[in-house]
Motif scaffolding. Structure first.
Motif, PDB file in Angstrom:
ATOM      1  N   MET A   1       0.829  -1.207   0.000  1.00 23.95           N
ATOM      2  CA  MET A   1       0.000   0.000   0.000  1.00 23.95           C
ATOM      3  C   MET A   1       0.858   1.249   0.000  1.00 23.95           C
ATOM      4  O   MET A   1       0.547   2.225  -0.673  1.00 23.95           O
ATOM      5  CB  MET A   1      -0.926   0.009   1.214  1.00 23.95           C
ATOM      6  N   SER A   2       1.982   1.258   0.730  1.00 24.68           N
ATOM      7  CA  SER A   2       2.831   2.443   0.808  1.00 24.68           C
ATOM      8  C   SER A   2       3.294   2.886  -0.565  1.00 24.68           C
ATOM      9  O   SER A   2       3.197   4.058  -0.920  1.00 24.68           O
ATOM     10  CB  SER A   2       4.035   2.156   1.702  1.00 24.68           C
ATOM     11  N   ALA A   3       3.793   1.935  -1.382  1.00 21.25           N
ATOM     12  CA  ALA A   3       4.295   2.289  -2.699  1.00 21.25           C
ATOM     13  C   ALA A   3       3.189   2.845  -3.581  1.00 21.25           C
ATOM     14  O   ALA A   3       3.394   3.806  -4.330  1.00 21.25           O
ATOM     15  CB  ALA A   3       4.932   1.057  -3.351  1.00 21.25           C
ATOM     16  N   LEU A   4       1.991   2.252  -3.510  1.00 24.43           N
ATOM     17  CA  LEU A   4       0.872   2.741  -4.312  1.00 24.43           C
ATOM     18  C   LEU A   4       0.551   4.179  -3.984  1.00 24.43           C
ATOM     19  O   LEU A   4       0.458   5.038  -4.858  1.00 24.43           O
ATOM     20  CB  LEU A   4      -0.363   1.861  -4.081  1.00 24.43           C
ATOM     21  N   TYR A   5       0.381   4.495  -2.716  1.00 23.75           N
ATOM     22  CA  TYR A   5      -0.025   5.846  -2.348  1.00 23.75           C
ATOM     23  C   TYR A   5       1.124   6.839  -2.397  1.00 23.75           C
ATOM     24  O   TYR A   5       0.899   8.043  -2.517  1.00 23.75           O
ATOM     25  CB  TYR A   5      -0.737   5.840  -0.994  1.00 23.75           C
ATOM     26  N   ASP A   6       2.355   6.378  -2.341  1.00 22.61           N
ATOM     27  CA  ASP A   6       3.468   7.276  -2.617  1.00 22.61           C
ATOM     28  C   ASP A   6       3.414   7.723  -4.065  1.00 22.61           C
ATOM     29  O   ASP A   6       3.857   8.816  -4.422  1.00 22.61           O
ATOM     30  CB  ASP A   6       4.808   6.583  -2.343  1.00 22.61           C
ATOM     31  N   THR A   7       2.844   6.885  -4.944  1.00 20.61           N
ATOM     32  CA  THR A   7       2.745   7.197  -6.364  1.00 20.61           C
ATOM     33  C   THR A   7       1.534   8.067  -6.678  1.00 20.61           C
ATOM     34  O   THR A   7       1.639   9.061  -7.392  1.00 20.61           O
ATOM     35  CB  THR A   7       2.648   5.903  -7.194  1.00 20.61           C
ATOM     36  N   ILE A   8       0.360   7.714  -6.156  1.00 16.35           N
ATOM     37  CA  ILE A   8      -0.858   8.414  -6.549  1.00 16.35           C
ATOM     38  C   ILE A   8      -1.217   9.553  -5.613  1.00 16.35           C
ATOM     39  O   ILE A   8      -2.188  10.265  -5.852  1.00 16.35           O
ATOM     40  CB  ILE A   8      -2.059   7.446  -6.645  1.00 16.35           C
ATOM     41  N   ALA A  41      -4.623   5.621   7.703  1.00 11.44           N
ATOM     42  CA  ALA A  41      -5.246   6.936   7.869  1.00 11.44           C
ATOM     43  C   ALA A  41      -5.119   7.847   6.670  1.00 11.44           C
ATOM     44  O   ALA A  41      -5.801   8.873   6.594  1.00 11.44           O
ATOM     45  CB  ALA A  41      -4.639   7.625   9.098  1.00 11.44           C
ATOM     46  N   GLY A  42      -4.250   7.512   5.708  1.00 11.64           N
ATOM     47  CA  GLY A  42      -4.095   8.373   4.549  1.00 11.64           C
ATOM     48  C   GLY A  42      -3.694   9.778   4.941  1.00 11.64           C
ATOM     49  O   GLY A  42      -2.799   9.992   5.759  1.00 11.64           O
ATOM     50  N   ALA A  43      -4.405  10.764   4.382  1.00 10.81           N
ATOM     51  CA  ALA A  43      -4.129  12.167   4.672  1.00 10.81           C
ATOM     52  C   ALA A  43      -4.962  12.689   5.842  1.00 10.81           C
ATOM     53  O   ALA A  43      -5.019  13.895   6.073  1.00 10.81           O
ATOM     54  CB  ALA A  43      -4.378  13.019   3.430  1.00 10.81           C
ATOM     55  N   GLY A  44      -5.618  11.788   6.572  1.00  8.83           N
ATOM     56  CA  GLY A  44      -6.343  12.190   7.771  1.00  8.83           C
ATOM     57  C   GLY A  44      -7.826  12.407   7.595  1.00  8.83           C
ATOM     58  O   GLY A  44      -8.482  12.938   8.493  1.00  8.83           O
ATOM     59  N   SER A  45      -8.381  11.982   6.458  1.00  8.13           N
ATOM     60  CA  SER A  45      -9.816  12.151   6.236  1.00  8.13           C
ATOM     61  C   SER A  45     -10.631  11.425   7.294  1.00  8.13           C
ATOM     62  O   SER A  45     -10.274  10.322   7.719  1.00  8.13           O
ATOM     63  CB  SER A  45     -10.200  11.612   4.856  1.00  8.13           C
ATOM     64  N   ALA A  60       4.655   7.657   3.316  1.00 12.95           N
ATOM     65  CA  ALA A  60       5.202   8.958   3.697  1.00 12.95           C
ATOM     66  C   ALA A  60       4.553  10.083   2.903  1.00 12.95           C
ATOM     67  O   ALA A  60       4.348  11.190   3.422  1.00 12.95           O
ATOM     68  CB  ALA A  60       6.714   8.970   3.483  1.00 12.95           C
ATOM     69  N   GLU A  61       4.215   9.828   1.642  1.00 13.08           N
ATOM     70  CA  GLU A  61       3.571  10.841   0.805  1.00 13.08           C
ATOM     71  C   GLU A  61       2.220  11.241   1.376  1.00 13.08           C
ATOM     72  O   GLU A  61       1.866  12.413   1.430  1.00 13.08           O
ATOM     73  CB  GLU A  61       3.404  10.320  -0.621  1.00 13.08           C
ATOM     74  N   MET A  62       1.449  10.269   1.844  1.00 13.42           N
ATOM     75  CA  MET A  62       0.143  10.575   2.418  1.00 13.42           C
ATOM     76  C   MET A  62       0.290  11.306   3.743  1.00 13.42           C
ATOM     77  O   MET A  62      -0.449  12.248   4.032  1.00 13.42           O
ATOM     78  CB  MET A  62      -0.653   9.275   2.607  1.00 13.42           C
ATOM     79  N   ILE A  63       1.248  10.898   4.563  1.00 17.10           N
ATOM     80  CA  ILE A  63       1.474  11.587   5.835  1.00 17.10           C
ATOM     81  C   ILE A  63       1.837  13.045   5.597  1.00 17.10           C
ATOM     82  O   ILE A  63       1.381  13.939   6.318  1.00 17.10           O
ATOM     83  CB  ILE A  63       2.569  10.862   6.644  1.00 17.10           C
ATOM     84  N   VAL A  73       0.886  10.812  14.816  1.00 17.79           N
ATOM     85  CA  VAL A  73       0.968  10.089  13.549  1.00 17.79           C
ATOM     86  C   VAL A  73       2.164   9.148  13.561  1.00 17.79           C
ATOM     87  O   VAL A  73       3.281   9.546  13.905  1.00 17.79           O
ATOM     88  CB  VAL A  73       1.081  11.070  12.364  1.00 17.79           C
ATOM     89  N   PHE A  74       1.926   7.889  13.167  1.00 15.38           N
ATOM     90  CA  PHE A  74       2.973   6.876  13.105  1.00 15.38           C
ATOM     91  C   PHE A  74       3.014   6.289  11.699  1.00 15.38           C
ATOM     92  O   PHE A  74       1.963   5.950  11.136  1.00 15.38           O
ATOM     93  CB  PHE A  74       2.697   5.753  14.103  1.00 15.38           C
ATOM     94  N   GLN A  75       4.204   6.167  11.136  1.00 13.01           N
ATOM     95  CA  GLN A  75       4.347   5.471   9.867  1.00 13.01           C
ATOM     96  C   GLN A  75       4.499   3.991  10.168  1.00 13.01           C
ATOM     97  O   GLN A  75       5.541   3.526  10.627  1.00 13.01           O
ATOM     98  CB  GLN A  75       5.548   5.995   9.071  1.00 13.01           C
ATOM     99  N   ALA A  76       3.435   3.245   9.920  1.00 14.77           N
ATOM    100  CA  ALA A  76       3.401   1.819  10.247  1.00 14.77           C
ATOM    101  C   ALA A  76       2.261   1.192   9.462  1.00 14.77           C
ATOM    102  O   ALA A  76       1.474   1.884   8.808  1.00 14.77           O
ATOM    103  CB  ALA A  76       3.210   1.611  11.749  1.00 14.77           C
TER     104      ALA A  76
END
Length: 243
Positions: A1-8, A41-45, A60-63, A73-76
């Motif tokens: 999931m991290s790689a996907l959302y770092d991209t989009i 949590a994505g961007a906190g919605s 990290a991109e979403m955070i 906020v925790f990156q996990a």
């Protein structure tokens, strides 16, 4: 999931604005909980402003796109939550479980760290899709392959309550069904870029061509005229809650 959302994730926060009506439904489902864990949590919605929030997000991109807030906020990942047993009154996971590498383990981790209520906003793969699946039938197969069945939640958590969550016609959150009454929006590459399903489908040019043709000819409006006066529509989204 991290790689996907770092991209989009580039314009994700702008296109995925929480809808106030969906926020109220999630907030109500959380009950009296004061400490809430938001998993994936994505961007906190949809994090309630009136509670103490701890957010877990692998990207990290979403955070980086999170607005300023008092949340910790925790990156996990959901499958390995860095908290002690029974750390939170409640936990929530909003439109995220289909991205988890091990859904059962992630749910088990949420149960481990949560004293009481668990709330999911998810999609029921038995629903078979709304009209968008007529143009992109692979969406149905995608949902069947990624989304837990409602009975899976019972297996993992015991008794659950499943409540349909109709989507408002002017939904401010641009997830897959957010534009169900605004079909031309799906022709916009920027809109599709904030929807993980379109990334998973790959080449969607054939379906986009048919949709554009039907919108121009009036065939879409004729076929789906019964939708155009609806204020909200059941597109298969469900609130699943467990105590």
């Amino acid at each position: 999931m991290s790689a996907l959302y770092d991209t989009i994730g580039l314009n994700y926060a702008r296109l995925r604005q929480p809808d106030a009506r969906i926020s109220r439904a999630i907030n109500d489902a959380l009950g009296a909980a004061q400490t809430v864990l938001n998993v994936g949590a994505g961007a906190g919605s949809y994090e309630p402003a009136n509670r103490q929030i701890t957010a877990v997000e692998p990207s990290a991109e979403m955070i980086a796109q999170r607005p300023a807030s008092r949340a910790s906020v925790f990156q996990a990942s959901a499958e390995d939550l860095p908290f002690a047993d029974n750390s939170f009154d409640a936990s929530m996971a909003v439109l995220t479980i289909h991205h988890w590498s091990d859904q059962q383990k992630g749910v088990s981790e949420m149960r481990r760290v949560t004293r009481a209520k668990i709330v999911f906003l998810t999609y029921d793969p038995a629903f078979r899709g709304f009209w968008l699946a007529d143009y992109f039938p692979a969406l149905v197969r995608l949902d069947e392959g990624q989304m837990p069945r409602m009975t899976d939640y019972e297996t993992w958590l015991g008794a659950v309550n499943v409540t349909p969550l109709p989507i408002p016609h002017d939904c401010t959150d641009g997830f897959l069904a957010g534009y169900w009454r605004r079909p031309a929006a799906y022709l916009d590459e920027r809109v599709r870029a904030a929807m993980s399903s379109f990334h998973a489908l790959g080449d969607v040019s054939e379906g986009l061509g048919r949709l554009e043709k039907d919108l121009q000819s009036g065939a879409w409006a004729e076929r789906y005229a019964h939708l155009l006066d609806l204020a909200e529509h059941d597109c298969g989204y469900r609130l699943v809650t467990a105590d």
